[in-house]
Motif scaffolding. Sequence first.
Motif: not given
Length: 157
Positions: A78-86
């Motif tokens: 998800d390239p819209t999530s800043r500093n967080k993936q899952g």
Amino acid sequence: MATAIFGAGCFWGVEAFFERFEGINHTRVGYIGGHLPNPTYEQVKTGATGHAEAIRIEYDPNIITYGGLVNIFFEAHDPTSRNKQGIDEGHQYRSAIFYQEETEKAISNEKINQWTNKGIFKRPIVTEVTPASTFYEAEEYHQKYSQKNGSFACGIG
């Protein structure tokens, strides 16, 4: 052969995702973009080193282009999530493209515009496009993690 480096959250899932595509010959996971030489996983996971978990991809540009890799990158996380993936949170899990030459930078920015204009994402793309620095390979137990263990406990799948 050519190389590309991407940060898209937990490197275990990103590596498994990229390896499914023709033209990708070799991958290594590791750390890039920080200030500490030769960081360990234990250091990087704290977020204090400034590094991103990343994947270095060796690919055949006659089979897959750099632009094609950037498209896969946008599909892998998800390239819209800043500093967080899952479930993974922190600057070490940032969305980042680490370009090695100006043409890669231009292609990356063009792809960000294309993906933005597709209207797929409900939020703006926050992917960093930054010059590559030294890539430090992660410890061996992180390499091909999903192949070795059958699964992984990060937010990418």
